[in-house]
Enzyme design. Structure first.
Site, PDB file in Angstrom:
ATOM      1  N   ALA A  79       0.815  -1.214   0.000  1.00  0.00           N
ATOM      2  CA  ALA A  79       0.000   0.000   0.000  1.00  0.00           C
ATOM      3  C   ALA A  79       0.852   1.269   0.000  1.00  0.00           C
ATOM      4  O   ALA A  79       0.487   2.272  -0.614  1.00  0.00           O
ATOM      5  CB  ALA A  79      -0.931  -0.003   1.215  1.00  0.00           C
ATOM      6  N   GLU A  80       1.983   1.226   0.682  1.00  0.00           N
ATOM      7  CA  GLU A  80       2.801   2.423   0.817  1.00  0.00           C
ATOM      8  C   GLU A  80       3.618   2.734  -0.430  1.00  0.00           C
ATOM      9  O   GLU A  80       3.689   3.884  -0.867  1.00  0.00           O
ATOM     10  CB  GLU A  80       3.746   2.277   2.024  1.00  0.00           C
ATOM     11  CG  GLU A  80       3.046   2.251   3.373  1.00  0.00           C
ATOM     12  CD  GLU A  80       2.375   3.563   3.722  1.00  0.00           C
ATOM     13  OE1 GLU A  80       2.861   4.620   3.282  1.00  0.00           O
ATOM     14  OE2 GLU A  80       1.351   3.536   4.425  1.00  0.00           O
ATOM     15  N   SER A  81       4.258   1.715  -0.993  1.00  0.00           N
ATOM     16  CA  SER A  81       5.204   1.989  -2.090  1.00  0.00           C
ATOM     17  C   SER A  81       5.070   1.059  -3.280  1.00  0.00           C
ATOM     18  O   SER A  81       5.747   1.268  -4.288  1.00  0.00           O
ATOM     19  CB  SER A  81       6.644   1.899  -1.561  1.00  0.00           C
ATOM     20  OG  SER A  81       6.991   0.541  -1.305  1.00  0.00           O
TER      21      SER A  81
END
Length: 357
Positions: A79-81
């Site tokens: 989700a972040e990167s």
């Protein structure tokens, strides 16, 4: 939102900003026909859980450090990167775990933020810290993981203030998105994060209990809903989930109706209700509360197929507005009277059958 770090997946800033404005909810139309059942859970990660090979050791180590499942760490990194170690967000977050410089100074151990192994290790240390701050509020491991994710998104202060997942649309969406991805994309066997393993759920078909409805309140600790007539400890420690906007309540799987009526003496808080048990193993018990009076379509002793209409969602009993309270209890609970002691979160169970709320 915790402003000390970035919460935006790279390339998805606009999507998250949209969440703050409120995403539109598409409501489906229900007719009197049984709705098609969802496919069973088939995790895309396969036997390896979907974690890129070069990061598996680091993910496992970070999960062990934090005391959380590796699938949860993997879902957060996705989700972040999107597993991009050189990612930089518009807000200035860097690396595979998207730490802001100030937070990296606390958890990066002096390493390069673009070193993926260092970034994953820092994520493990950060999650461990959050677990230590908010974990005591939980009554199950599944709840504890949700609180850790909520603290990651909204900050531990917000979780402590609300004694549970804060009532923020963005935070609720984040918690659901990460736990869903952990189970469906990064587990090898569809086991929900936090456990609640009830064994084989059988081969029978399942469907959404309120087709077209949206999730309005989750399982576990929560603030008192606005407008509820009586805010008791049972209201703030939610033993089920709330769904609204679908109209007709249906059998999520084949059921035998154990009790149904417009009121049960001593349990008037349920309002118009249906209590039922699965017809096949593991014989989970289901509770449907707050139906509109006079809308019952079933009676005690009936055996009904998946998708059979049970009632219409309403606001009877101790309800703050029109919705369905949907609850699942294990076979250890009685099926013909309401019980909270053996309640389990319905979302991982539904997800295991391919029903995503």
């Amino acid at each position: 939102m915790d402003t000390s770090r970035s919460l935006l997946p790279v390339g998805a800033a606009a999507a998250v900003v949209g969440l703050l404005i409120l995403l539109p909810v598409v409501l489906l139309t229900l007719n009197n026909q049984a709705q098609p059942a969802q496919a069973g859970c088939a995790p895309v990660g396969g036997a390896t859980g979907g974690v890129p090979e070069q990061y598996r050791a680091a993910v496992d180590a970070a999960a062990a450090e934090a005391g959380v499942p590796a699938a949860l760490v993997a879902a957060q990194i996705e989700a972040e990167s999107g597993w991009n170690p050189t990612a930089v967000s518009p807000a200035g977050a860097r690396g595979i775990a998207q730490f802001m410089p100030a937070t990296w100074a606390d958890y990066g151990a002096g390493a390069d933020p673009f070193d993926p192994d260092a970034g994953i290790g820092a994520l493990g240390r950060y999650l461990k810290d959050l677990r230590g701050q908010v974990g005591h509020l939980a009554q199950s491991e599944a709840q504890r993981l949700e609180l850790v994710l909520a603290a990651y998104n909204a900050g531990p202060g917000a979780v402590l203030q609300h004694q549970g997942v804060p009532p923020y649309a963005e935070t609720a969406n984040y918690v659901q998105r990460i736990t869903r991805a952990a189970q469906l994309d990064y587990s090898a066997d569809c086991i929900p994060v936090g456990g609640q393993i009830l064994g084989d759920l059988g081969t029978g078909q399942w469907t959404h209990p309120l087709p077209g409805g949206r999730l309005t309140s989750t399982f576990g600790a929560r603030p008192c809903p606005a407008g509820v007539p009586s805010c008791t400890q049972y209201v703030t420690n939610h033993a089920g989930i709330d769904l609204a906007g679908g109209g007709t309540v249906v059998a999520p799987t084949d059921l035998v109706i154990r009790a149904a009526g417009d009121s049960m003496p001593g349990h008037e808080y349920m309002g118009t209700f249906v209590l039922a048990t699965m017809t096949e193993n593991p014989e989970l018990n289901f509770q449907f509360h707050h139906c509109a009076p006079g809308t019952l379509r079933v009676a005690t002793g009936d055996t009904v197929a998946v998708g059979t209409p049970l009632c219409t969602e309403g606001a009877s009993g101790n309800a703050s507005g029109t919705h369905l309270h949907f609850q699942i209890t294990t076979p250890a609970a009685p099926g013909d009277v309401p019980s909270r002691e053996h309640a389990v979160d319905p979302r991982p169970i539904l997800a295991q059958k391919g029903i995503i709320l």
